[in-house]
Design a protein around this motif. Structure first.
Motif, PDB file in Angstrom:
ATOM      1  N   ASN A  79      29.900  28.959 -38.710  1.00  0.00           N
ATOM      2  CA  ASN A  79      29.542  27.935 -38.039  1.00  0.00           C
ATOM      3  C   ASN A  79      28.126  27.262 -37.569  1.00  0.00           C
ATOM      4  OD1 ASN A  79      32.568  27.077 -36.942  1.00  0.00           O
ATOM      5  ND2 ASN A  79      32.390  29.324 -36.739  1.00  0.00           N
ATOM      6  N   MET A  80      27.160  28.030 -37.710  1.00  0.00           N
ATOM      7  CA  MET A  80      25.544  28.377 -37.708  1.00  0.00           C
ATOM      8  C   MET A  80      24.796  27.935 -38.370  1.00  0.00           C
ATOM      9  SD  MET A  80      26.088  29.179 -32.985  1.00  0.00           S
ATOM     10  CE  MET A  80      25.034  28.130 -32.499  1.00  0.00           C
ATOM     11  N   SER A  81      24.611  29.681 -38.538  1.00  0.00           N
ATOM     12  CA  SER A  81      23.436  29.112 -38.745  1.00  0.00           C
ATOM     13  C   SER A  81      23.265  28.916 -40.745  1.00  0.00           C
ATOM     14  CB  SER A  81      22.704  30.916 -39.088  1.00  0.00           C
ATOM     15  OG  SER A  81      23.495  31.630 -39.651  1.00  0.00           O
ATOM     16  N   ARG A 117      33.781  23.769 -30.935  1.00  0.00           N
ATOM     17  CA  ARG A 117      34.371  25.306 -30.614  1.00  0.00           C
ATOM     18  C   ARG A 117      33.578  25.992 -30.627  1.00  0.00           C
ATOM     19  NH1 ARG A 117      39.019  27.448 -34.037  1.00  0.00           N
ATOM     20  NH2 ARG A 117      37.746  26.383 -35.470  1.00  0.00           N
ATOM     21  N   ALA A 118      32.522  25.793 -31.543  1.00  0.00           N
ATOM     22  CA  ALA A 118      31.095  26.809 -31.896  1.00  0.00           C
ATOM     23  C   ALA A 118      30.108  26.294 -31.105  1.00  0.00           C
ATOM     24  CB  ALA A 118      30.759  26.204 -33.375  1.00  0.00           C
ATOM     25  N   SER A 119      30.490  25.489 -30.339  1.00  0.00           N
ATOM     26  CA  SER A 119      29.393  25.586 -28.632  1.00  0.00           C
ATOM     27  C   SER A 119      29.037  26.735 -27.537  1.00  0.00           C
ATOM     28  CB  SER A 119      29.000  23.994 -27.944  1.00  0.00           C
ATOM     29  OG  SER A 119      30.530  23.888 -27.769  1.00  0.00           O
ATOM     30  N   GLY A 120      30.641  27.002 -27.276  1.00  0.00           N
ATOM     31  CA  GLY A 120      30.355  28.210 -27.445  1.00  0.00           C
ATOM     32  C   GLY A 120      29.820  29.805 -27.798  1.00  0.00           C
ATOM     33  N   ILE A 121      29.175  29.592 -28.561  1.00  0.00           N
ATOM     34  CA  ILE A 121      28.749  31.045 -29.226  1.00  0.00           C
ATOM     35  C   ILE A 121      27.399  31.496 -28.218  1.00  0.00           C
ATOM     36  CG2 ILE A 121      27.701  32.137 -31.186  1.00  0.00           C
ATOM     37  CD1 ILE A 121      29.489  30.756 -32.964  1.00  0.00           C
ATOM     38  N   THR A 122      26.649  29.621 -28.428  1.00  0.00           N
ATOM     39  CA  THR A 122      25.551  30.429 -27.716  1.00  0.00           C
ATOM     40  C   THR A 122      25.952  30.754 -26.054  1.00  0.00           C
ATOM     41  OG1 THR A 122      24.937  27.836 -28.651  1.00  0.00           O
ATOM     42  CG2 THR A 122      23.142  28.235 -26.485  1.00  0.00           C
ATOM     43  N   LYS A 123      26.669  29.835 -25.338  1.00  0.00           N
ATOM     44  CA  LYS A 123      27.509  30.209 -23.855  1.00  0.00           C
ATOM     45  C   LYS A 123      27.192  31.776 -24.047  1.00  0.00           C
ATOM     46  CE  LYS A 123      30.373  30.854 -20.114  1.00  0.00           C
ATOM     47  NZ  LYS A 123      30.977  32.240 -20.077  1.00  0.00           N
ATOM     48  N   LEU A 124      28.279  32.436 -25.442  1.00  0.00           N
ATOM     49  CA  LEU A 124      28.448  33.891 -25.239  1.00  0.00           C
ATOM     50  C   LEU A 124      27.160  34.656 -25.566  1.00  0.00           C
ATOM     51  CD1 LEU A 124      31.042  34.913 -27.198  1.00  0.00           C
ATOM     52  CD2 LEU A 124      28.576  36.130 -27.706  1.00  0.00           C
ATOM     53  N   ILE A 125      26.110  34.020 -26.396  1.00  0.00           N
ATOM     54  CA  ILE A 125      24.917  35.050 -26.900  1.00  0.00           C
ATOM     55  C   ILE A 125      24.408  35.044 -25.108  1.00  0.00           C
ATOM     56  CG2 ILE A 125      22.591  34.725 -27.690  1.00  0.00           C
ATOM     57  CD1 ILE A 125      24.735  36.515 -28.823  1.00  0.00           C
ATOM     58  N   ILE A 126      23.818  34.013 -24.549  1.00  0.00           N
ATOM     59  CA  ILE A 126      23.767  33.810 -23.313  1.00  0.00           C
ATOM     60  C   ILE A 126      23.841  34.972 -22.377  1.00  0.00           C
ATOM     61  CG2 ILE A 126      22.660  32.736 -21.261  1.00  0.00           C
ATOM     62  CD1 ILE A 126      21.846  29.802 -23.178  1.00  0.00           C
ATOM     63  N   SER A 127      25.401  34.973 -22.374  1.00  0.00           N
ATOM     64  CA  SER A 127      26.222  35.690 -20.759  1.00  0.00           C
ATOM     65  C   SER A 127      26.421  37.165 -21.394  1.00  0.00           C
ATOM     66  CB  SER A 127      27.508  35.196 -20.863  1.00  0.00           C
ATOM     67  OG  SER A 127      27.986  35.543 -22.051  1.00  0.00           O
ATOM     68  N   GLU A 128      25.823  37.811 -22.530  1.00  0.00           N
ATOM     69  CA  GLU A 128      25.566  38.733 -22.994  1.00  0.00           C
ATOM     70  C   GLU A 128      24.988  38.987 -24.492  1.00  0.00           C
ATOM     71  OE1 GLU A 128      29.894  40.159 -24.288  1.00  0.00           O
ATOM     72  OE2 GLU A 128      31.184  38.172 -24.188  1.00  0.00           O
ATOM     73  N   PHE A 182      21.441  23.172 -22.085  1.00  0.00           N
ATOM     74  CA  PHE A 182      21.859  22.655 -20.899  1.00  0.00           C
ATOM     75  C   PHE A 182      22.938  22.266 -21.033  1.00  0.00           C
ATOM     76  CE2 PHE A 182      22.918  19.592 -17.396  1.00  0.00           C
ATOM     77  CZ  PHE A 182      22.805  19.789 -16.339  1.00  0.00           C
ATOM     78  N   LEU A 183      23.536  21.202 -21.727  1.00  0.00           N
ATOM     79  CA  LEU A 183      25.111  20.602 -22.016  1.00  0.00           C
ATOM     80  C   LEU A 183      25.881  21.498 -22.107  1.00  0.00           C
ATOM     81  CD1 LEU A 183      26.589  18.042 -21.744  1.00  0.00           C
ATOM     82  CD2 LEU A 183      25.629  17.119 -23.920  1.00  0.00           C
ATOM     83  N   ILE A 184      25.160  22.531 -23.559  1.00  0.00           N
ATOM     84  CA  ILE A 184      26.404  22.851 -23.580  1.00  0.00           C
ATOM     85  C   ILE A 184      26.680  24.121 -22.285  1.00  0.00           C
ATOM     86  CG2 ILE A 184      26.270  25.264 -24.118  1.00  0.00           C
ATOM     87  CD1 ILE A 184      25.380  24.307 -27.166  1.00  0.00           C
ATOM     88  N   MET A 185      26.175  24.761 -21.393  1.00  0.00           N
ATOM     89  CA  MET A 185      26.605  25.878 -19.866  1.00  0.00           C
ATOM     90  C   MET A 185      27.286  24.780 -19.151  1.00  0.00           C
ATOM     91  SD  MET A 185      25.033  28.589 -21.265  1.00  0.00           S
ATOM     92  CE  MET A 185      25.362  29.098 -19.612  1.00  0.00           C
ATOM     93  N   MET A 186      27.002  23.588 -19.312  1.00  0.00           N
ATOM     94  CA  MET A 186      27.752  23.205 -18.148  1.00  0.00           C
ATOM     95  C   MET A 186      29.190  22.860 -18.840  1.00  0.00           C
ATOM     96  SD  MET A 186      26.422  22.062 -15.293  1.00  0.00           S
ATOM     97  CE  MET A 186      27.687  20.897 -14.703  1.00  0.00           C
ATOM     98  N   LYS A 187      29.605  22.454 -20.328  1.00  0.00           N
ATOM     99  CA  LYS A 187      30.852  22.183 -20.867  1.00  0.00           C
ATOM    100  C   LYS A 187      31.296  24.133 -20.328  1.00  0.00           C
ATOM    101  CE  LYS A 187      32.880  22.084 -25.376  1.00  0.00           C
ATOM    102  NZ  LYS A 187      32.662  21.970 -26.882  1.00  0.00           N
ATOM    103  N   HIS A 188      30.827  25.104 -20.385  1.00  0.00           N
ATOM    104  CA  HIS A 188      31.603  26.011 -20.387  1.00  0.00           C
ATOM    105  C   HIS A 188      31.663  26.719 -18.885  1.00  0.00           C
ATOM    106  CE1 HIS A 188      32.386  26.428 -24.679  1.00  0.00           C
ATOM    107  NE2 HIS A 188      31.112  25.907 -25.351  1.00  0.00           N
ATOM    108  N   SER A 189      30.905  25.804 -18.259  1.00  0.00           N
ATOM    109  CA  SER A 189      30.432  26.376 -17.068  1.00  0.00           C
ATOM    110  C   SER A 189      31.652  25.991 -15.812  1.00  0.00           C
ATOM    111  CB  SER A 189      29.560  26.986 -17.030  1.00  0.00           C
ATOM    112  OG  SER A 189      28.442  26.173 -16.769  1.00  0.00           O
TER     113      SER A 189
END
Length: 229
Positions: A79-81, A117-128, A182-189
C-alpha cells in the motif's frame, strides 16, 4: 450435484478456477489485514481473525506470511513503500514549476494515501512504535526515508531553479510532511470520534497549507509599508 460437476456443467475448468482462487489469496489476505490493523491496531489483531475475514484457514495464511510481523510488512509494501518507484518516476517527468509540484504532491498524496484505508498505517505506527521497535525501524526504512528523500529532492529542485530562496532543506522537509501527518491523525482520531467539533475539509486544508508554504505569512515589504497608516 457436486461443485466440480456444477462447474463442469457450466463449462468451467475446476482446476483453473482453483488456481485463480489461489493466486488471489495473497491480495485478499493483505486487504483483510489492512482493514483489521487499521480498525484494531497491530497488537490487538490476531492472525486467525485475518484468515477468517479473508475466508481461509489460519494455516493457509501462514503459507503466504509466516508471521503477523511479516504480514504487516507486506501490507506496508503493498500500500505504501512499493509505490515509491512510481512516484520517483513522476518526479522525473514533471514539467511544471516546483511550486506547482508542491501543490500537486500534497493533493495527490491525499488522493492516493490520505483518503484511503492505507492512511491508517501511519496512525498505527505512531501509536504502537514504542511497543514494536522492529516494525518502527522497518517503517522508517521503507516509508519515511524514501518519502523524506523525495520531498528533499523537490525542495532542492526549487532552490536550484531559483524559484525558492536558500533553505535549511533537511528541516524544511517537515514543512511538507507535518501537515499531512496532522491530517491523517485528525482523520483517525478526533475527526473520526467527534467530527461535528472538528470539521476539516481535506482539500481546503491542503490548499491553505500550500498557500502558507509558498507565500509565507508576512506581506512583501513594500505591501506591508503601504498598509501602515
Amino acid at each position: 450435484m457436486s461443485l466440480s460437476k456444477l462447474a463442469a456443467a457450466r463449462g468451467e475448468d475446476p482446476a483453473a478456477k482453483r488456481e485463480r482462487r489461489k493466486e488471489a489469496r495473497p491480495g485478499e489476505l493483505l486487504d483483510a489485514a489492512l482493514d483489521l490493523f487499521v480498525e484494531k491496531g497491530f497488537a490487538a489483531t490476531r492472525s486467525e481473525e485475518v484468515a477468517a475475514r479473508a475466508g481461509v484457514s489460519k494455516g493457509t495464511l501462514f503459507l503466504y506470511f509466516p508471521s503477523k510481523e511479516e504480514l504487516f510488512k507486506a501490507v506496508v509494501r503493498e500500500n505504501m513503500s512499493g509505490r515509491f518507484a512510481e512516484w520517483a518516476e513522476e518526479f522525473e517527468k514533471f514539467e511544471g514549476s516546483t511550486a506547482e509540484m508542491v501543490r500537486y504532491c500534497m493533493n495527490i498524496w491525499w488522493e492516493r494515501i490520505g483518503a484511503t484505508r492505507a492512511s491508517g498505517i501511519t496512525k498505527l505506527i505512531i501509536s504502537e512504535a514504542r511497543n514494536f521497535p522492529e516494525l518502527a525501524a522497518f517503517y522508517q526504512q521503507e516509508v519515511i526515508r524514501p518519502g523524506t528523500e523525495l520531498v528533499r529532492r523537490m525542495l532542492q529542485r526549487g532552490v536550484d531553479s531559483g524559484e525558492f530562496r536558500e533553505l535549511d532543506i533537511e528541516y524544511a522537509v517537515f514543512n511538507i510532511t507535518a501537515p499531512m501527518i496532522f491530517l491523517i491523525m485528525m482523520k483517525h482520531s478526533l475527526g473520526a470520534c467527534v467530527p461535528q467539533d472538528y470539521p476539516l475539509d481535506p482539500q481546503r486544508y491542503l490548499q491553505a497549507q500550500v498557500d502558507v508554504l509558498l507565500n509565507g505569512l508576512c506581506k512583501p515589504r513594500d505591501a506591508a509599508q503601504e498598509a501602515r497608516p
